[in-house]
Design a protein around this motif. Sequence first.
Motif, PDB file in Angstrom:
ATOM      1  N   GLU A  71      54.042 -55.518 -60.789  1.00 27.20           N
ATOM      2  CA  GLU A  71      53.490 -54.572 -61.156  1.00 27.20           C
ATOM      3  C   GLU A  71      54.039 -53.677 -62.546  1.00 27.20           C
ATOM      4  OE1 GLU A  71      52.232 -51.376 -57.833  1.00 27.20           O
ATOM      5  OE2 GLU A  71      54.199 -51.982 -57.813  1.00 27.20           O
ATOM      6  N   LEU A  72      55.402 -53.864 -62.769  1.00 28.00           N
ATOM      7  CA  LEU A  72      55.917 -53.324 -63.896  1.00 28.00           C
ATOM      8  C   LEU A  72      55.847 -54.490 -65.058  1.00 28.00           C
ATOM      9  CD1 LEU A  72      57.811 -51.164 -65.084  1.00 28.00           C
ATOM     10  CD2 LEU A  72      59.774 -52.777 -64.302  1.00 28.00           C
ATOM     11  N   LYS A  73      55.937 -55.689 -64.727  1.00 32.05           N
ATOM     12  CA  LYS A  73      55.610 -56.532 -65.842  1.00 32.05           C
ATOM     13  C   LYS A  73      54.288 -56.417 -66.318  1.00 32.05           C
ATOM     14  CE  LYS A  73      58.983 -60.108 -63.926  1.00 32.05           C
ATOM     15  NZ  LYS A  73      58.740 -61.517 -63.580  1.00 32.05           N
ATOM     16  N   LYS A  74      53.443 -56.119 -65.598  1.00 31.15           N
ATOM     17  CA  LYS A  74      51.659 -56.173 -66.220  1.00 31.15           C
ATOM     18  C   LYS A  74      51.791 -54.910 -67.179  1.00 31.15           C
ATOM     19  CE  LYS A  74      49.189 -58.483 -62.819  1.00 31.15           C
ATOM     20  NZ  LYS A  74      47.951 -58.359 -61.874  1.00 31.15           N
ATOM     21  N   ARG A  75      52.606 -53.628 -66.700  1.00 34.26           N
ATOM     22  CA  ARG A  75      52.675 -52.233 -67.499  1.00 34.26           C
ATOM     23  C   ARG A  75      53.423 -52.627 -68.608  1.00 34.26           C
ATOM     24  NH1 ARG A  75      52.780 -47.139 -63.680  1.00 34.26           N
ATOM     25  NH2 ARG A  75      51.265 -47.812 -62.024  1.00 34.26           N
ATOM     26  N   ILE A  76      54.483 -53.201 -68.852  1.00 28.33           N
ATOM     27  CA  ILE A  76      55.067 -53.505 -70.167  1.00 28.33           C
ATOM     28  C   ILE A  76      54.254 -54.423 -70.898  1.00 28.33           C
ATOM     29  CG2 ILE A  76      57.184 -54.747 -70.850  1.00 28.33           C
ATOM     30  CD1 ILE A  76      57.839 -51.984 -69.617  1.00 28.33           C
ATOM     31  N   ARG A  77      53.952 -55.333 -70.340  1.00 29.51           N
ATOM     32  CA  ARG A  77      53.220 -56.534 -71.029  1.00 29.51           C
ATOM     33  C   ARG A  77      51.746 -55.678 -71.748  1.00 29.51           C
ATOM     34  NH1 ARG A  77      48.660 -60.008 -68.967  1.00 29.51           N
ATOM     35  NH2 ARG A  77      48.188 -57.878 -67.695  1.00 29.51           N
ATOM     36  N   ASP A  78      51.218 -54.826 -70.843  1.00 25.65           N
ATOM     37  CA  ASP A  78      49.830 -54.066 -71.510  1.00 25.65           C
ATOM     38  C   ASP A  78      50.281 -53.183 -72.593  1.00 25.65           C
ATOM     39  OD1 ASP A  78      48.550 -55.522 -69.611  1.00 25.65           O
ATOM     40  OD2 ASP A  78      48.194 -53.604 -68.213  1.00 25.65           O
ATOM     41  N   ILE A  79      51.510 -52.878 -72.979  1.00 26.12           N
ATOM     42  CA  ILE A  79      51.902 -52.078 -74.092  1.00 26.12           C
ATOM     43  C   ILE A  79      52.433 -52.900 -75.301  1.00 26.12           C
ATOM     44  CG2 ILE A  79      53.350 -50.352 -74.701  1.00 26.12           C
ATOM     45  CD1 ILE A  79      53.621 -49.184 -71.764  1.00 26.12           C
ATOM     46  N   ILE A  80      53.306 -53.804 -74.847  1.00 24.02           N
ATOM     47  CA  ILE A  80      53.683 -54.752 -75.955  1.00 24.02           C
ATOM     48  C   ILE A  80      52.955 -55.803 -76.632  1.00 24.02           C
ATOM     49  CG2 ILE A  80      56.117 -53.787 -75.479  1.00 24.02           C
ATOM     50  CD1 ILE A  80      56.515 -56.498 -74.573  1.00 24.02           C
ATOM     51  N   ASP A  81      52.155 -56.519 -75.683  1.00 22.65           N
ATOM     52  CA  ASP A  81      51.288 -57.641 -75.902  1.00 22.65           C
ATOM     53  C   ASP A  81      50.316 -57.894 -74.913  1.00 22.65           C
ATOM     54  OD1 ASP A  81      50.224 -59.849 -77.060  1.00 22.65           O
ATOM     55  OD2 ASP A  81      52.228 -61.208 -76.625  1.00 22.65           O
ATOM     56  N   PRO A  82      49.161 -56.930 -74.914  1.00 17.22           N
ATOM     57  CA  PRO A  82      48.115 -56.814 -73.925  1.00 17.22           C
ATOM     58  C   PRO A  82      47.299 -58.373 -73.663  1.00 17.22           C
ATOM     59  CG  PRO A  82      47.777 -55.227 -75.520  1.00 17.22           C
ATOM     60  CD  PRO A  82      49.056 -55.963 -75.898  1.00 17.22           C
ATOM     61  N   GLU A  83      47.348 -59.189 -75.053  1.00 19.75           N
ATOM     62  CA  GLU A  83      46.806 -60.563 -74.723  1.00 19.75           C
ATOM     63  C   GLU A  83      47.459 -61.599 -73.946  1.00 19.75           C
ATOM     64  OE1 GLU A  83      43.732 -60.975 -75.767  1.00 19.75           O
ATOM     65  OE2 GLU A  83      43.710 -58.797 -75.872  1.00 19.75           O
ATOM     66  N   ARG A  84      48.994 -61.322 -73.804  1.00 23.18           N
ATOM     67  CA  ARG A  84      49.725 -62.321 -73.198  1.00 23.18           C
ATOM     68  C   ARG A  84      49.671 -62.651 -71.907  1.00 23.18           C
ATOM     69  NH1 ARG A  84      56.334 -62.094 -73.069  1.00 23.18           N
ATOM     70  NH2 ARG A  84      56.622 -63.868 -71.773  1.00 23.18           N
ATOM     71  N   ASN A  85      49.476 -63.853 -71.623  1.00 22.44           N
ATOM     72  CA  ASN A  85      49.424 -64.225 -70.113  1.00 22.44           C
ATOM     73  C   ASN A  85      50.551 -64.332 -69.243  1.00 22.44           C
ATOM     74  OD1 ASN A  85      48.739 -65.692 -67.647  1.00 22.44           O
ATOM     75  ND2 ASN A  85      47.465 -67.304 -68.749  1.00 22.44           N
ATOM     76  N   LEU A  86      50.632 -63.769 -68.217  1.00 28.66           N
ATOM     77  CA  LEU A  86      51.826 -63.472 -67.296  1.00 28.66           C
ATOM     78  C   LEU A  86      51.906 -64.726 -66.224  1.00 28.66           C
ATOM     79  CD1 LEU A  86      52.476 -59.739 -67.095  1.00 28.66           C
ATOM     80  CD2 LEU A  86      53.679 -61.393 -68.386  1.00 28.66           C
ATOM     81  N   GLY A  87      51.013 -65.537 -66.394  1.00 30.20           N
ATOM     82  CA  GLY A  87      50.946 -66.737 -65.452  1.00 30.20           C
ATOM     83  C   GLY A  87      50.730 -66.189 -63.901  1.00 30.20           C
ATOM     84  N   HIS A  88      51.447 -66.456 -62.925  1.00 33.75           N
ATOM     85  CA  HIS A  88      51.264 -66.210 -61.647  1.00 33.75           C
ATOM     86  C   HIS A  88      51.319 -64.820 -61.274  1.00 33.75           C
ATOM     87  CE1 HIS A  88      55.671 -66.043 -61.813  1.00 33.75           C
ATOM     88  NE2 HIS A  88      55.547 -65.395 -60.616  1.00 33.75           N
ATOM     89  N   ASN A  89      52.010 -64.074 -62.415  1.00 35.38           N
ATOM     90  CA  ASN A  89      51.713 -62.536 -62.024  1.00 35.38           C
ATOM     91  C   ASN A  89      50.307 -61.933 -62.331  1.00 35.38           C
ATOM     92  OD1 ASN A  89      54.481 -61.516 -61.328  1.00 35.38           O
ATOM     93  ND2 ASN A  89      55.156 -62.201 -63.397  1.00 35.38           N
ATOM     94  N   ASP A  90      49.775 -62.646 -63.125  1.00 35.28           N
ATOM     95  CA  ASP A  90      48.225 -62.237 -63.421  1.00 35.28           C
ATOM     96  C   ASP A  90      47.228 -62.578 -62.391  1.00 35.28           C
ATOM     97  OD1 ASP A  90      48.457 -60.720 -65.881  1.00 35.28           O
ATOM     98  OD2 ASP A  90      48.445 -62.378 -67.036  1.00 35.28           O
ATOM     99  N   ARG A  91      47.472 -63.198 -61.466  1.00 41.01           N
ATOM    100  CA  ARG A  91      46.739 -63.628 -60.339  1.00 41.01           C
ATOM    101  C   ARG A  91      46.634 -62.428 -59.317  1.00 41.01           C
ATOM    102  NH1 ARG A  91      49.227 -69.021 -60.211  1.00 41.01           N
ATOM    103  NH2 ARG A  91      49.107 -69.545 -62.369  1.00 41.01           N
TER     104      ARG A  91
END
Length: 91
Positions: A71-91
């Motif tokens: 959850e936290l990684k998605k929120r951080i990613r959505d702010i700093i680099d929304p296009e970034r793929n987090l691999g298994h965390n995005d599933r």
Amino acid sequence: MKPNVTIEYCPKCGWLLRAAWMAQELLTTFQDDLKSVSLIPSEVPGRYQITLNEELVWDRKREGHFPEPKELKKRIRDIIDPERNLGHNDR
């Protein structure tokens, strides 16, 4: 300039290890994207808040629970680099 993450935790509640674990998770996932992750012992009982450049990303009381790393990684990613793929965390 790379962003800073701050994890403010209640030391009296014994949440240092949880905060350190979250810091490790963020630094591992965003090793090239973050300037720092700081752990701040709170003077406010029961506080567990995570900010990115002073923008509140997670508040345990508001959310009703501690964040899972995913959850936290998605929120951080959505702010700093929304296009970034987090691999298994995005599933």
